[in-house]
Design an enzyme around this catalytic site. Sequence first.
Site, PDB file in Angstrom:
ATOM      1  CB  SER A   1     -56.558 -46.767  23.635  1.00 25.14           C
ATOM      2  OG  SER A   1     -56.221 -46.169  22.413  1.00 25.14           O
TER       3      SER A   1
ATOM      4  CE  LYS B   1     -50.294 -42.375  28.499  1.00 28.63           C
ATOM      5  NZ  LYS B   1     -49.807 -42.317  27.118  1.00 28.63           N
TER       6      LYS B   1
ATOM      7  CG  HIS C   1     -46.877 -42.283  23.515  1.00 28.61           C
ATOM      8  ND1 HIS C   1     -47.942 -41.432  23.500  1.00 28.61           N
ATOM      9  CD2 HIS C   1     -47.318 -43.412  22.913  1.00 28.61           C
ATOM     10  CE1 HIS C   1     -48.967 -42.004  22.912  1.00 28.61           C
ATOM     11  NE2 HIS C   1     -48.622 -43.221  22.541  1.00 28.61           N
TER      12      HIS C   1
ATOM     13  CE1 TYR D   1     -53.077 -41.033  20.882  1.00 32.99           C
ATOM     14  CE2 TYR D   1     -54.804 -42.574  20.317  1.00 32.99           C
ATOM     15  CZ  TYR D   1     -53.522 -42.316  20.762  1.00 32.99           C
ATOM     16  OH  TYR D   1     -52.718 -43.340  21.086  1.00 32.99           O
TER      17      TYR D   1
ATOM     18  CB  THR E   1     -52.723 -38.856  24.250  1.00 35.68           C
ATOM     19  OG1 THR E   1     -53.155 -39.974  25.034  1.00 35.68           O
ATOM     20  CG2 THR E   1     -51.310 -39.110  23.775  1.00 35.68           C
TER      21      THR E   1
HETATM   22  C1  GLV Z   1     -50.446 -45.224  20.274  1.00 31.67           C
HETATM   23  O1  GLV Z   1     -50.678 -44.511  21.215  1.00 31.67           O
HETATM   24  C2  GLV Z   1     -49.190 -45.830  20.031  1.00 31.67           C
HETATM   25  O2  GLV Z   1     -48.225 -45.522  20.751  1.00 31.67           O
HETATM   26  O3  GLV Z   1     -49.115 -46.640  19.108  1.00 31.67           O
END
Ligand code: GLV
Length: 387
Positions: A107, A252, A276, A130, A156
Amino acid sequence: MPVITNIEDLRRIYERRVPRMFYDYAETGSWTEQTFRDNSSDFADIRLRQRVAVDMTGRSTASQMIGQDVAMPVALAPVGLTGMQCADGEIKAARAAAAFGVPFTLSTLSICSIEDVAEHSPAPFWFQVYTLKDDDFMRRLFERARAANCSAIVITLDLQIGGQRHKDIKNGLSAPPKLTAKSVANMMTKWRWGMGMLGTKRRFFGNVIGHAKGVSDPGSLTSWTQEAFDHALDWDRVRQLIEMWGGKVILKGILDAEDAKMAARVGADAIVVSNHGGRQLDGALSSIRVLPEIMDAVGDDIEVHLDSGIRSGQDVLKALALGAKGTMIGRAFVYGLGAMGQQGVTTALEVIHKELDTTMALCGEKNVANLGRHNLLVPRNFGGDWV
Ligand code: GLV
């Protein structure tokens, strides 16, 4: 050594061993958590078709995801703050994934940096981005991912703005954790976790501290999403990012057939059907419920993966049988990591692999490539009668 037979066993140990703030961070959905719950219960609504007297010898779960060989079509999903669940968590998870033969996704909001994971794990990994407002930072992030030999980026799309998770606000979630009477009292009961954290320097957002500008509290996830994320992200920007990277791209956070078509049109290599993990738009449908419609819309045009709600190899099998080429697990590996470090991630993968392999056999199949709709009993109106 406790006997672990399923992912829920790991979750229970994880809950005991990791500070509440980080357990709550992982084990939460946004607002009412309806979508978070549906993600799992909708998997349970699908049943399996048992077949007998089929030769079960020579079974294989090996497959490919975006052209890469995988021991089973299950990648580790990007999870923010993984290095707070266990000291050096991203490195441990990446090593476990590499040894098992499945992709690991780092991430942007990891604790261990891209460079650190590349140096300490043996296989190329995927890097999740991100989209942030700071274009320089984005360019450098891509350069760093390229230098670290990342084999794909995962963009994302469903978190330009954060879905509210009540517990994170109440707990004052941050990395490293802020020392309040409540958090200290809780951390004192987690000696294993504490010893690990005292023994590592990796306690900050490794990819961003010292690299990004314009965030008032760099330890706070909420500040990050509010201040640094690019709220203007649109498909033109996605196109630019795909060009900027120049390699394999996975998009995603797709939950709608129209968005899936756009993802195929902008030239991504794969999409992840995902809400998510129920952490963003509460009230959205579960990933597994929308998968058939998305397969109908783009199944021939782009590779489709699915995450959100997978807690077993049976769930993996159901997603594959509905047409997904691959899956991702987030919480399932985090439970293992928080419970037992690298060994726990390996155990989570072994549990899922065994469940997938045995279920496949009992369904009368020898190879994941042959799984299909014929293996499932799906409620007639599974997609729902929504207007
Ligand atoms: C980050 O992607 C979260 O869901 O906290």
